[in-house]
Every structure is written in structure tokens, then in C-alpha cells.
Scaffold this motif. Structure first.
Motif, PDB file in Angstrom:
ATOM      1  N   UNK A 210       1.008  -1.177   0.268  1.00 55.11           N
ATOM      2  CA  UNK A 210      -0.012  -0.279  -0.016  1.00 55.11           C
ATOM      3  C   UNK A 210       0.765   1.817   0.331  1.00 55.11           C
ATOM      4  N   UNK A 211       1.908   1.099   0.842  1.00 53.30           N
ATOM      5  CA  UNK A 211       2.562   2.698   0.160  1.00 53.30           C
ATOM      6  C   UNK A 211       3.183   2.581  -0.565  1.00 53.30           C
ATOM      7  N   UNK A 212       3.779   2.437  -1.663  1.00 51.77           N
ATOM      8  CA  UNK A 212       4.219   2.156  -2.871  1.00 51.77           C
ATOM      9  C   UNK A 212       4.055   1.580  -3.981  1.00 51.77           C
ATOM     10  N   UNK A 213       3.045   0.751  -3.765  1.00 42.36           N
ATOM     11  CA  UNK A 213       2.314  -0.339  -5.088  1.00 42.36           C
ATOM     12  C   UNK A 213       3.618  -0.642  -5.133  1.00 42.36           C
ATOM     13  N   UNK A 214       4.422  -1.263  -4.598  1.00 41.35           N
ATOM     14  CA  UNK A 214       5.080  -2.281  -5.180  1.00 41.35           C
ATOM     15  C   UNK A 214       4.508  -3.295  -4.982  1.00 41.35           C
ATOM     16  N   UNK A 215       4.969  -4.521  -5.752  1.00 36.30           N
ATOM     17  CA  UNK A 215       4.067  -6.251  -6.029  1.00 36.30           C
ATOM     18  C   UNK A 215       4.886  -7.071  -4.769  1.00 36.30           C
ATOM     19  N   UNK A 216       4.063  -7.282  -4.254  1.00 38.88           N
ATOM     20  CA  UNK A 216       3.713  -8.417  -3.011  1.00 38.88           C
ATOM     21  C   UNK A 216       3.578 -10.198  -3.842  1.00 38.88           C
ATOM     22  N   UNK A 217       2.525 -10.007  -3.780  1.00 39.16           N
ATOM     23  CA  UNK A 217       2.278 -11.168  -4.968  1.00 39.16           C
ATOM     24  C   UNK A 217       1.457 -11.245  -6.127  1.00 39.16           C
ATOM     25  N   UNK A 218       1.622 -12.582  -6.591  1.00 38.82           N
ATOM     26  CA  UNK A 218       0.824 -13.423  -7.562  1.00 38.82           C
ATOM     27  C   UNK A 218      -0.028 -13.985  -7.315  1.00 38.82           C
ATOM     28  N   UNK A 219      -1.449 -13.692  -7.392  1.00 44.84           N
ATOM     29  CA  UNK A 219      -1.976 -15.461  -6.688  1.00 44.84           C
ATOM     30  C   UNK A 219      -3.200 -15.372  -7.940  1.00 44.84           C
ATOM     31  N   UNK A 220      -3.998 -16.474  -7.609  1.00 41.95           N
ATOM     32  CA  UNK A 220      -4.637 -17.034  -8.619  1.00 41.95           C
ATOM     33  C   UNK A 220      -3.935 -17.532  -9.915  1.00 41.95           C
ATOM     34  N   UNK A 221      -3.949 -19.001  -9.576  1.00 42.97           N
ATOM     35  CA  UNK A 221      -2.821 -19.764 -10.183  1.00 42.97           C
ATOM     36  C   UNK A 221      -4.160 -21.341 -10.607  1.00 42.97           C
ATOM     37  N   UNK A 222      -4.279 -21.473 -10.383  1.00 42.55           N
ATOM     38  CA  UNK A 222      -5.258 -22.858 -10.270  1.00 42.55           C
ATOM     39  C   UNK A 222      -5.392 -23.194 -12.116  1.00 42.55           C
ATOM     40  N   UNK A 223      -5.284 -22.354 -12.934  1.00 43.74           N
ATOM     41  CA  UNK A 223      -5.480 -22.657 -14.814  1.00 43.74           C
ATOM     42  C   UNK A 223      -4.268 -22.401 -15.052  1.00 43.74           C
ATOM     43  N   UNK A 224      -2.878 -22.680 -13.919  1.00 42.40           N
ATOM     44  CA  UNK A 224      -1.766 -21.914 -14.594  1.00 42.40           C
ATOM     45  C   UNK A 224      -0.889 -23.840 -15.824  1.00 42.40           C
ATOM     46  N   UNK A 225      -0.247 -23.197 -16.940  1.00 35.60           N
ATOM     47  CA  UNK A 225       0.071 -25.012 -17.624  1.00 35.60           C
ATOM     48  C   UNK A 225       1.191 -24.135 -18.753  1.00 35.60           C
ATOM     49  N   UNK A 226       1.502 -25.051 -19.133  1.00 34.43           N
ATOM     50  CA  UNK A 226       2.084 -24.869 -20.509  1.00 34.43           C
ATOM     51  C   UNK A 226       1.319 -24.300 -21.778  1.00 34.43           C
ATOM     52  N   UNK A 227       2.044 -23.671 -22.348  1.00 34.22           N
ATOM     53  CA  UNK A 227       0.814 -23.054 -23.423  1.00 34.22           C
ATOM     54  C   UNK A 227       1.670 -21.722 -24.327  1.00 34.22           C
ATOM     55  N   UNK A 228       0.753 -20.884 -24.753  1.00 31.18           N
ATOM     56  CA  UNK A 228       1.723 -19.795 -25.504  1.00 31.18           C
ATOM     57  C   UNK A 228       1.860 -18.464 -25.080  1.00 31.18           C
ATOM     58  N   UNK A 229       2.783 -17.781 -24.814  1.00 30.59           N
ATOM     59  CA  UNK A 229       2.893 -16.691 -24.282  1.00 30.59           C
ATOM     60  C   UNK A 229       2.021 -15.752 -25.189  1.00 30.59           C
ATOM     61  N   UNK A 230       1.768 -15.362 -26.207  1.00 33.01           N
ATOM     62  CA  UNK A 230       0.696 -14.035 -26.217  1.00 33.01           C
ATOM     63  C   UNK A 230      -0.654 -14.769 -26.426  1.00 33.01           C
TER      64      UNK A 230
END
Length: 338
Positions: A210-230
Motif C-alpha cells: 500500500x505504501x508504494x504499490x510495489x508487488x507483494x504477490x501474484x495469486x490465482x494460479x489454478x489454471x496455470x500451464x505450459x502454453x502460448x505466451x501470446x
């Protein structure tokens, strides 16, 4: 829960009532205390689950390995395969305190921001950089090289969302969506370089200090996989509303990108290309595919929530939104929006 975790060598503090996080239409998340520390319990919603969604086993596996190379991913603390404990499989992960920004930029953020660039420019650039950083990680480096099937990913993804569309509309697809699917079928690009993808990367899935909007976490990975970056980029852009978009895109309420100094979708895509070197030649195809997905998801939400009479009178008209998104997607196929 306390009895089960005791058998796993973990201490669940049953004197501290679990508190459910309010945001999101999908999985349920609860703040709990385990072994004297705050943690998050994550489980699917009740009722039928769309194929490939809400996969606790997949997500817990990802979060047991990915943090080694991508520290913003919170670590898995425990995974429960036994659905009899809570009525569904679930896992527990470390808790990261942070600000989640949805469709509206909080007034406090606007007032406290003192960066050189507008706050939207900072956040938009940050999102693209975090996505590019994720795509730069070789899956084999973190033991995720057996996750998913990157060969045939594009064909399989199109087939999957086409099938979900038919199920969501009970084989009575809007005519616009029929035309969109035909357009996609005629333009399937060849398989390209694959990488590990998040599959639902957007602003409210990035927790910020909250102080500087720097990233703390990335969440919600239940559909993560290997695939096309685009495809991962296109999913992000499917939430990226611009000022001149039709009402349905503003009704999404996912990211505050229509103002606040955010870059345009085209500028965001160009920045991604400059960071990764990935050609944007087939991005138009992936943009349409990702928008098809958005329309289907909101129709799925409509069907799921309309089954509950208690909720049906208090929720937005997701069915109408899904139809309007179908029309917008058809307009994108014609090049009327980036």
C-alpha cells in the motif's frame, strides 16, 4: 479441520474464526491461522465445476515449485486430496498482505501516489513486466516441464472454449459467437514457442504494497500451464478496457484502465514485445480467442448463480453481459478495436 490437520502435523487455531475474502467469482479463500501464522485456505465453490477450472491439485503443485524462480508466487503449505474433510479438495498457502485493485482505482491510491509517471502508467507497465518475467522462466528450471501439453495447445484451447460455449448456452449460441468461432477456425496459427503461463493474469491478481504499490504477490494460479505466451498476454488484454470501448467492456469492471494514465492495449502489447522479443503477428487471433473465453465465463457465472434463487435477484445481468461481449468480440475480428 483441526482434527485433520493435527494428523498432518499442523496446528489449526480453531479459536480464530476463518474469514472469507470477499472478491472474485470463482474459488473461495479464507484467512486462517496455522502453526501460529496467518495462512490462506483455498477451495473450489460448491456445485458443478467447469472442465479444467478450480483445479486445487494443479495450483498447489505450481505453488510448491514456482516460487523458487518467481518469488511473487506464494508457497503451498499443505494440500488435501481427501474431499471428505471439507467437501472438496483444498490447499493451504502462505498469506501475503497486500492491496488488490479491481475495476476502480481507490481514491486513497490516487491521492497518495507521488511517482514521476501517472499511477496508471506505472501499474500498466508493472503488469507487463511481471508477465514478461514469468514467461522468461524455463518450466524445467522449476520442475513444471511435465505440466500441461504445449503441443497442440492452440487447437485444444479453441476446441475447449467452443465446447464450453455450447454447454453454457445449451447449444443455443448467439449468432455473433457462431461467427466468431468460424473466424477463429479459419485462422489457427501454427504452434509457437511455449512457456509457463498464468492463464488469468490481471491487476487484481497482483497484490501490491500500500505504501508504494510495489508487488507483494501474484495469486490465482489454478489454471496455470505450459502454453502460448501470446495467449497469456491476450487474456490480460481482454480485461484491459479503453475509454472508447462499448459499454460491455466498461461493465466488466475488472481493471481501471480506461483512465488514470494507463497505456492503451496496443501500447501494452508493444511494451511486452520490447521486453520479450516475441512477435505479435498472431496476437489478433489470440485477442479474439481470449474475448470468446470472457463471454463464455460470464455465461457460465450466469448459469451457476441463476440456480441459486437467493442470489439471482442481487447479481448483475451476466447473461446480457455475455451476449454483449460476444458482439464486441465479433467487432474485434473486423479490426474495429485493437
Amino acid at each position: 479441520m483441526a482434527s485433520y490437520l493435527r494428523g498432518q502435523g499442523l496446528s489449526f487455531d480453531s479459536d480464530t474464526p476463518p474469514r472469507q475474502f470477499a472478491a472474485g467469482f470463482g474459488n473461495f479463500n479464507y484467512l486462517i491461522r496455522v502453526d501460529g501464522q496467518w495462512a490462506v485456505l483455498r477451495r473450489p465453490p460448491p456445485g458443478p465445476i467447469p472442465p479444467g477450472a478450480n483445479d486445487m491439485a494443479r495450483e498447489s503443485l505450481i505453488l510448491s515449485r514456482l516460487p523458487k524462480a518467481y518469488p511473487l508466487a506464494p508457497r503451498t503449505l499443505h494440500y488435501c486430496e481427501d474431499s471428505h474433510v471439507l467437501g472438496a479438495r483444498f490447499f493451504i498457502m502462505e498469506y501475503r498482505a497486500g492491496l488488490s485493485i479491481g475495476g476502480q482505482l481507490p481514491e486513497a491510491v490516487q491521492q497518495s501516489w507521488h511517482g514521476e509517471a501517472p499511477v496508471g502508467e506505472y501499474l500498466g507497465t508493472l503488469l507487463i513486466r511481471l508477465l514478461a518475467d514469468l514467461h522468461a522462466i524455463p518450466p524445467e528450471q522449476v520442475g513444471l516441464d511435465s505440466l500441461g501439453k504445449p503441443d497442440g495447445f492452440i487447437r485444444r484451447t479453441l476446441d475447449g472454449w467452443t465446447q464450453r460455449a455450447r454447454l453454457a448456452w445449451e447449444n443455443d449460441l448467439p449468432m455473433e459467437l457462431v461467427q466468431v468461432i468460424e473466424w477463429l477456425e479459419q485462422r489457427i496459427p501454427a504452434d509457437q514457442r511455449h512457456c509457463f503461463i498464468h492463464n488469468d493474469f490481471k491487476l487484481d491478481n497482483v497484490l501490491l504494497r500500500e505504501t508504494d504499490l510495489s508487488p507483494v504477490a501474484v495469486i490465482d494460479w489454478d489454471m496455470g500451464t505450459r502454453g502460448a505466451p501470446l495467449y497469456d498476454l491476450a487474456v490480460l488484454l481482454s480485461y484491459w478496457t479503453e475509454r472508447g470501448d462499448p459499454p460491455c467492456m466498461h461493465a466488466l469492471g475488472q481493471m481501471p484502465t480506461a483512465g488514470n494514465g494507463f497505456p492503451s492495449r496496443e501500447q501494452a502489447a508493444a511494451h511486452y514485445q520490447s521486453l520479450t522479443g516475441v512477435s505479435l503477428t498472431s496476437l489478433h487471433f489470440f485477442r479474439v480467442l481470449a474475448l470468446l473465453r470472457s463471454a463464455v465465463v460470464f455465461q457460465q457465472i450466469h448459469r451457476r448463480r441463476s440456480r441459486d434463487e437467493k442470489e439471482s435477484g442481487t447479481i448483475p445481468d451476466f447473461e446480457q453481459l455475455a451476449r454483449e461481449l460476444s458482439s464486441f468480440t465479433l467487432e474485434v475480428t473486423r479490426g474495429r478495436y485493437y
